[in-house]
Scaffold this active site. Structure first.
Site: not given
Length: 627
Positions: A261, A390, A550
């Protein structure tokens, strides 16, 4: 989202490399790993020693840590529940590197253990400090000591029973021994933990219905007993969910998808490498792990980074001098270790790796959850300059990893330290027919199968759909639902309700006739703002107007489509707002997003009202979704 799971194995935490640039830094010199667990299953309240029996554990605590558990119990006359509170209180204080008796805080567990002393008085303003019922909840997941704890209580009630009650058993109310509570909890925890309370009460009443005067065991238990039992059951259910969650990240396929991604990975790379003044020489904690890509970036550039993998690699390249990669998955922690080693960036006192040109051995990998980092290694409290993670899930909050990030921020980040990203915003808009499956089913190789499409769309009104929408399918203006300041927000703010209004977008308003809105789609943006990223602020967007990621978008379909038009449209005399004869000029919506009772899930409610140009309103029943 790059995070990894907690298996049953443990990966030994590595001791970080001491950097010449940080010789003067306090707290890092004695940073160390506890190493692999040795001994039995009962963990000492103060150090990493383990024991086979509670008696040997408490003997050790009395001899080595001036904590005479049995003496405290006897002097204060503590019952079983007070003992549970005492143990959880002590564990919580030690996790904060505080003396349990005087409250003094230390920079390391070693200093704390050297300080521990005998206690003259256990009372503070006439109360013990562990009196609060919050300490009935196990501080440490699967604390074997709590399960094996036995207290001899020679009170009058036991004498009146005419029998001695074996440890771990409780009375059913008429002299008959009920099944030990631990067995009951084990039975319940083996089931699906989605609805625990009914299971618990059902188990508590088993064996207690014989005899005319027999009360149910659940009724006989006092409030404290129920709180202890339910807390233990919930902890087991949460552990099961966590094991499944972390286990799902042991698959390389999901890491391939996340690394591939480019919107996601490029945003983190640009934020880390594009802001050298922030990362150079910094200590960095990366919460949320995986392959370790961020740690490698950080180490390559020279900062001091402690993290939970993938972003550890970026941070290493950005200038980290210490990198600790933490991952909940035993498998991924092992993988991240090997990746760092293959790139000459792994710090391991037991492994002599040849560093690649221009690199240094900086990265250590710890297999644990962020909330349990202090149980695995000794790190300075609030000792990190930068926290990077993340953590985002579908609809931003799915998987509830944000709570782990906030815990790490509060316990490990220095005051005023940087958190990357530092903002997150949930946005939404109305979508048209193209955002549904209807166009596909209306023409399948020239045949009309719209009846199937209508049934599928009806089903979609009960379940959220994660899919990529085209910007051409958005028919309204965009609304901001909620913004989070990750540097200051509280965990409770993860639950929110937002009210907003949607009007046709300019492109949709120019289309003659009625435009049908089939539902609301949500997405999120995260910001690496100039508050911390002064050289190069970055925005990571999952908007349908941006390249797909994604995460896709999260789609909530209405029970029935709502007609919309611009204000000057002619209106039917008696039609309801939102119909073809009386299209709405505005949709007023209220959306609530809260953490669900099932761990790591979220519940979303959607309320919608159509308002026509003459003020007519029509509201639809609230729709409840679970993600």
């Amino acid at each position: 989202m790059e995070r990894s799971p907690a298996d049953k194995e443990e990966v030994e935490a590595e001791e970080p490399l001491r950097s010449e640039e940080e010789e003067g830094e306090e707290g890092w010199d004695d940073w160390c790993s506890d190493g692999e667990d040795v001994g039995g299953g009962l963990l000492c309240l103060f150090c990493s020693s383990r024991f086979d029996t509670e008696s040997s554990l408490f003997e050790h605590c009395a001899a080595e840590h001036c904590f005479d558990f049995h003496r405290i119990v006897k002097e204060l006359g503590l019952d079983f529940y007070s003992c549970i509170k005492l143990i959880n209180f002590v564990r919580s204080e030690v996790a904060e590197k505080k003396c349990w008796s005087c409250g003094q805080t230390f920079s390391s567990n070693t200093e704390l253990c050297s300080h521990l002393h005998a206690v003259a008085s256990y009372l503070i303003e006439g109360k013990v400090p562990w009196e609060d019922d919050v300490y009935l909840k196990p501080f440490m997941e699967d604390d074997s000591l709590l399960h094996s704890l036995s207290i001899d209580e020679d009170d009058d009630e036991d004498e009146d029973c005419g029998m001695s009650m074996e440890r771990g058993q409780c009375s059913a109310g008429n002299g008959v021994l009920a099944e030990p509570l631990g067995n009951t909890l084990s039975t319940i925890s083996e089931r699906n933990g989605s609805d625990i309370s009914p299971q618990f009460h059902e188990e508590c009443t088993i064996g207690s219905t014989q005899g005319e005067d027999r009360e149910s065991l659940a009724h006989e238990m006092n409030d404290s007993h129920l709180k202890v039992a339910c807390a233990s059951v919930n902890a087991k259910a949460i552990k099961t969910v966590d094991d499944n969650y972390f286990g799902s990240y042991s698959s390389f396929g999901i890491h391939r998808e996340m690394l591939g991604d480019k919107v996601r990975t490029d945003a983190y790379r640009d934020a880390i490498l594009g802001n050298p003044s922030l990362l150079s020489g910094a200590t960095v904690l990366d919460v949320g792990c995986g392959t370790g890509i961020l740690s490698l970036f950080a180490a390559k550039a020279g900062a001091s980074v402690d993290m939970l993998p993938i972003y550890s690699l970026f941070a290493a390249k950005a200038g980290a001098s210490r990198v600790v990669a933490v991952d909940g998955s035993a498998k991924m922690a092992s993988v991240a270790t090997q990746v760092a080693k293959n790139n000459g960036l792994l710090y391991d006192e037991n492994v002599k790796a040849e560093p690649k040109q221009g690199s240094a051995q900086l990265i250590s990998v710890v297999h644990t959850k962020a909330e349990e980092l202090n149980q695995k290694i000794q790190v300075p409290q609030n000792g990190f300059d930068v926290l990077v993670s993340e953590w985002m899930g579908y609809c931003l909050l799915y998987e509830s990893m944000l709570s782990s990030v906030l815990y790490a921020r509060d316990h490990f980040l220095k005051p005023g330290g940087a958190i990357l990203p530092d903002t997150a915003t949930i946005l939404g808009a109305g979508f048209g027919k193209g955002g549904t499956c209807l166009p596909f089913w209306e023409n399948v190789y020239g045949f009309d199968m719209s009846c199937i499409g209508k049934e599928v769309t009806s089903t979609s009104a009960r379940f959220p759909v994660v899919d990529v929408l085209s910007s051409q399918d958005i028919v309204t203006e965009t609304a901001v639902l909620h913004s989070f300041d990750l540097a200051s927000m509280k965990e409770s703010e993860m639950d929110f309700t937002a009210s907003f209004e949607l009007r046709l977008s300019e492109s949709s308003a120019t289309v003659p006739g009625v435009t049908w809105c089939y539902g609301i789609v949500l997405w999120f943006d995260t910001g690496f703002t100039n508050r911390f990223c002064k050289e190069k602020p970055v925005v990571l967007s999952t908007s349908p107007f941006s390249p797909p990621t994604h995460w896709s978008q999260t789609i909530f379909t209405f029970e029935e489509p709502i007609a919309m038009a611009k204000e000057e449209s002619a209106l039917g005399s008696s039609a309801s707002a939102g119909t073809d004869d009386c299209p709405a000029t505005m949709l007023r919506s209220r959306i609530s997003i809260v953490r669900a009772s099932e761990h790591r899930s979220i519940d979303i409610s959607v309320e919608t009202t159509a308002i026509s140009s003459d003020g007519r309103k029509h509201s639809w029943p609230v729709q409840i979704f679970n993600l």
